[in-house]
Design a protein around this motif. Structure first.
Motif, PDB file in Angstrom:
ATOM      1  N   THR A 284       0.882  -1.194   0.069  1.00 39.82           N
ATOM      2  CA  THR A 284       0.017  -0.041  -0.111  1.00 39.82           C
ATOM      3  C   THR A 284       0.848   1.230   0.051  1.00 39.82           C
ATOM      4  O   THR A 284       0.619   2.098  -0.802  1.00 39.82           O
ATOM      5  CB  THR A 284      -0.981   0.099   1.075  1.00 39.82           C
ATOM      6  N   LEU A 285       1.819   1.276   0.949  1.00 37.50           N
ATOM      7  CA  LEU A 285       2.742   2.425   0.855  1.00 37.50           C
ATOM      8  C   LEU A 285       3.595   2.885  -0.766  1.00 37.50           C
ATOM      9  O   LEU A 285       3.775   3.826  -1.054  1.00 37.50           O
ATOM     10  CB  LEU A 285       3.886   2.215   2.094  1.00 37.50           C
TER      11      LEU A 285
ATOM     12  N   ARG B   9       2.217   1.926  -3.306  1.00 41.72           N
ATOM     13  CA  ARG B   9       0.896   2.214  -4.420  1.00 41.72           C
ATOM     14  C   ARG B   9       0.782   3.811  -4.093  1.00 41.72           C
ATOM     15  O   ARG B   9       0.375   4.468  -4.955  1.00 41.72           O
ATOM     16  CB  ARG B   9      -0.404   1.559  -3.978  1.00 41.72           C
ATOM     17  N   GLU B  10       0.872   4.325  -2.758  1.00 43.51           N
ATOM     18  CA  GLU B  10       0.573   5.595  -2.324  1.00 43.51           C
ATOM     19  C   GLU B  10       1.837   6.508  -2.609  1.00 43.51           C
ATOM     20  O   GLU B  10       2.035   7.634  -2.378  1.00 43.51           O
ATOM     21  CB  GLU B  10       0.597   5.627  -0.865  1.00 43.51           C
ATOM     22  N   ASN B  11       3.015   5.993  -3.315  1.00 46.28           N
ATOM     23  CA  ASN B  11       4.265   6.624  -3.646  1.00 46.28           C
ATOM     24  C   ASN B  11       4.822   6.988  -2.259  1.00 46.28           C
ATOM     25  O   ASN B  11       5.827   8.135  -2.209  1.00 46.28           O
ATOM     26  CB  ASN B  11       4.118   7.849  -4.549  1.00 46.28           C
ATOM     27  N   ARG B  12       4.593   6.344  -1.151  1.00 51.37           N
ATOM     28  CA  ARG B  12       5.366   6.575  -0.044  1.00 51.37           C
ATOM     29  C   ARG B  12       6.585   5.815   0.394  1.00 51.37           C
ATOM     30  O   ARG B  12       7.516   6.055   1.068  1.00 51.37           O
ATOM     31  CB  ARG B  12       4.564   6.452   1.363  1.00 51.37           C
TER      32      ARG B  12
ATOM     33  N   VAL C 232       7.152  11.655  -2.980  1.00 56.52           N
ATOM     34  CA  VAL C 232       6.048  12.143  -3.569  1.00 56.52           C
ATOM     35  C   VAL C 232       6.409  13.479  -4.500  1.00 56.52           C
ATOM     36  O   VAL C 232       6.166  13.641  -5.376  1.00 56.52           O
ATOM     37  CB  VAL C 232       5.084  12.910  -2.624  1.00 56.52           C
TER      38      VAL C 232
END
Length: 125
Positions: free
Chosen positions: A40-41, A43-46, A77
């Motif tokens: 998930t991180l 996918r969120e670009n984190r 980001v």
């Protein structure tokens, strides 16, 4: 080379620059999260991940103790907003810059991330 949501297929140049990699399971353990949370991180670009030997991995230097390196998610980001691909962002973070000195990820790990983020932000314009 393919890229989907911050995941790219690794090449030997990136492997050499980054050095040590962690699988999702290895990265999740010190953070106290599940491997799915690592996905998930990404996918969120984190976080940024690379498929190595058929398995999604992240640079070990992205983890500092039991947390992500301070300022890393925001920097990733900024790099994504500047149009950097995963490969380009990893190359930038792990390439030595004598004006820092060291690599941007080393500077962030040494709590010198303000200058790194300033430079990443400047590339977006």
């Amino acid at each position: 080379m393919w890229q989907i949501g911050g995941v790219t297929q690794s090449d030997s140049d990136i492997d050499t620059l980054v050095g040590t990699w962690l699988t999702l399971k290895e990265a999740a353990a010190p953070l106290g999260v599940s491997p799915n949370r690592i996905k998930t991180l990404i996918r969120e670009n984190r976080l940024m991940g690379v498929v190595r030997r058929g398995e999604l991995s992240i640079p070990a230097d992205f983890i500092d103790g039991h947390d992500l390196v301070k300022g890393l998610p925001g920097t990733l980001v900024l790099l994504t907003d500047a149009g950097f691909s995963t490969e380009e962002a990893l190359r930038w973070l792990f390439t030595p810059d004598e004006t820092l000195p060291g690599t941007p990820i080393q500077a962030m790990r040494e709590n010198r991330g303000t200058e790194v983020r300033r430079r990443a932000q400047g590339m977006a314009f």
